[in-house]
Design a protein around this motif. Structure first.
Motif, PDB file in Angstrom:
ATOM      1  N   LEU A   1     -10.465   7.376   7.743  1.00 50.17           N
ATOM      2  CA  LEU A   1      -9.198   6.749   8.106  1.00 50.17           C
ATOM      3  C   LEU A   1      -9.190   6.441   9.590  1.00 50.17           C
ATOM      4  CD1 LEU A   1      -6.395   5.973   7.007  1.00 50.17           C
ATOM      5  CD2 LEU A   1      -5.594   8.234   7.744  1.00 50.17           C
ATOM      6  N   GLY A   2      -8.923   5.207   9.921  1.00 54.80           N
ATOM      7  CA  GLY A   2      -8.852   4.818  11.323  1.00 54.80           C
ATOM      8  C   GLY A   2     -10.204   4.638  11.989  1.00 54.80           C
ATOM      9  N   SER A   3     -11.279   4.630  11.216  1.00 52.10           N
ATOM     10  CA  SER A   3     -12.604   4.498  11.812  1.00 52.10           C
ATOM     11  C   SER A   3     -12.784   3.118  12.443  1.00 52.10           C
ATOM     12  CB  SER A   3     -13.686   4.736  10.769  1.00 52.10           C
ATOM     13  OG  SER A   3     -13.591   3.777   9.725  1.00 52.10           O
ATOM     14  N   SER A   4     -13.584   3.096  13.480  1.00 56.99           N
ATOM     15  CA  SER A   4     -13.871   1.848  14.162  1.00 56.99           C
ATOM     16  C   SER A   4     -15.298   1.409  13.827  1.00 56.99           C
ATOM     17  CB  SER A   4     -13.701   2.008  15.667  1.00 56.99           C
ATOM     18  OG  SER A   4     -14.578   3.020  16.143  1.00 56.99           O
ATOM     19  N   TRP A   5     -15.609   0.183  14.154  1.00 57.10           N
ATOM     20  CA  TRP A   5     -16.923  -0.390  13.886  1.00 57.10           C
ATOM     21  C   TRP A   5     -17.653  -0.678  15.190  1.00 57.10           C
ATOM     22  CZ3 TRP A   5     -18.679  -0.910   8.888  1.00 57.10           C
ATOM     23  CH2 TRP A   5     -17.733  -0.794   7.879  1.00 57.10           C
ATOM     24  N   GLY A   6     -18.961  -0.631  15.128  1.00 58.42           N
ATOM     25  CA  GLY A   6     -19.752  -1.051  16.268  1.00 58.42           C
ATOM     26  C   GLY A   6     -19.808  -2.572  16.330  1.00 58.42           C
ATOM     27  N   GLN A   7     -20.658  -3.078  17.189  1.00 58.75           N
ATOM     28  CA  GLN A   7     -20.746  -4.523  17.358  1.00 58.75           C
ATOM     29  C   GLN A   7     -21.600  -5.181  16.281  1.00 58.75           C
ATOM     30  OE1 GLN A   7     -22.725  -2.462  18.873  1.00 58.75           O
ATOM     31  NE2 GLN A   7     -24.755  -3.391  18.679  1.00 58.75           N
ATOM     32  N   GLY A   8     -22.350  -4.372  15.563  1.00 56.23           N
ATOM     33  CA  GLY A   8     -23.209  -4.905  14.524  1.00 56.23           C
ATOM     34  C   GLY A   8     -24.479  -5.511  15.096  1.00 56.23           C
ATOM     35  N   THR A   9     -25.398  -5.852  14.209  1.00 49.62           N
ATOM     36  CA  THR A   9     -26.632  -6.509  14.610  1.00 49.62           C
ATOM     37  C   THR A   9     -26.886  -7.670  13.657  1.00 49.62           C
ATOM     38  OG1 THR A   9     -28.966  -6.182  15.193  1.00 49.62           O
ATOM     39  CG2 THR A   9     -28.140  -4.938  13.291  1.00 49.62           C
ATOM     40  N   GLN A  10     -27.164  -8.829  14.218  1.00 54.13           N
ATOM     41  CA  GLN A  10     -27.303 -10.049  13.433  1.00 54.13           C
ATOM     42  C   GLN A  10     -28.695 -10.127  12.805  1.00 54.13           C
ATOM     43  OE1 GLN A  10     -25.054 -12.862  12.902  1.00 54.13           O
ATOM     44  NE2 GLN A  10     -26.654 -13.313  11.387  1.00 54.13           N
TER      45      GLN A  10
END
Length: 116
Positions: free
Chosen positions: A102-111
């Motif tokens: 709950l309320g977790s955030s995400w990183g920027q990811g990798t394409q």
């Protein structure tokens, strides 16, 4: 706040391979089931693979036999080894817990871009 940093993406031809890494802060990797998700252009983010604290793995049908998820608890890192890449694997790849907190955030990811 937990930080997740994904890396290892790139541009490859169909049939190629990539290894993604996800470095996490704290002990989140060793204390949670972790997974990889991906978001293709114009689509919602979707589950790709997971690995439990016991090492059990699960994959979406479209990547079974081609992708392998692993973890290194000592390095707080989760990996996704991808073989036989297809153009439909093109997406931004993210890691996070499974299930999402709950309320977790995400990183920027990798394409990841796979050309035909």
């Amino acid at each position: 706040q937990v930080q997740l940093v994904e890396s290892g993406g790139g541009l490859v031809q169909a049939g190629g391979s990539l290894r993604l890494s996800c470095a996490a802060s704290g002990s989140i990797v060793s204390t949670n089931a972790m997974g990889w998700y991906r978001q293709a252009p114009g689509k919602q983010r979707a589950f790709v693979a997971s690995i439990g604290t016991s090492g059990s793995t699960s994959y979406v049908d479209s990547v079974k036999g081609r992708f392998t998820i692993s973890r290194d608890n000592a390095r707080n890192t989760v990996y996704l080894q991808m073989y036989s890449l297809k153009p439909e694997d093109t997406a931004v790849y993210y890691c996070n817990t499974v299930p999402l907190r709950l309320g977790s955030s995400w990183g920027q990811g990798t394409q990841v871009t796979v050309s035909s």
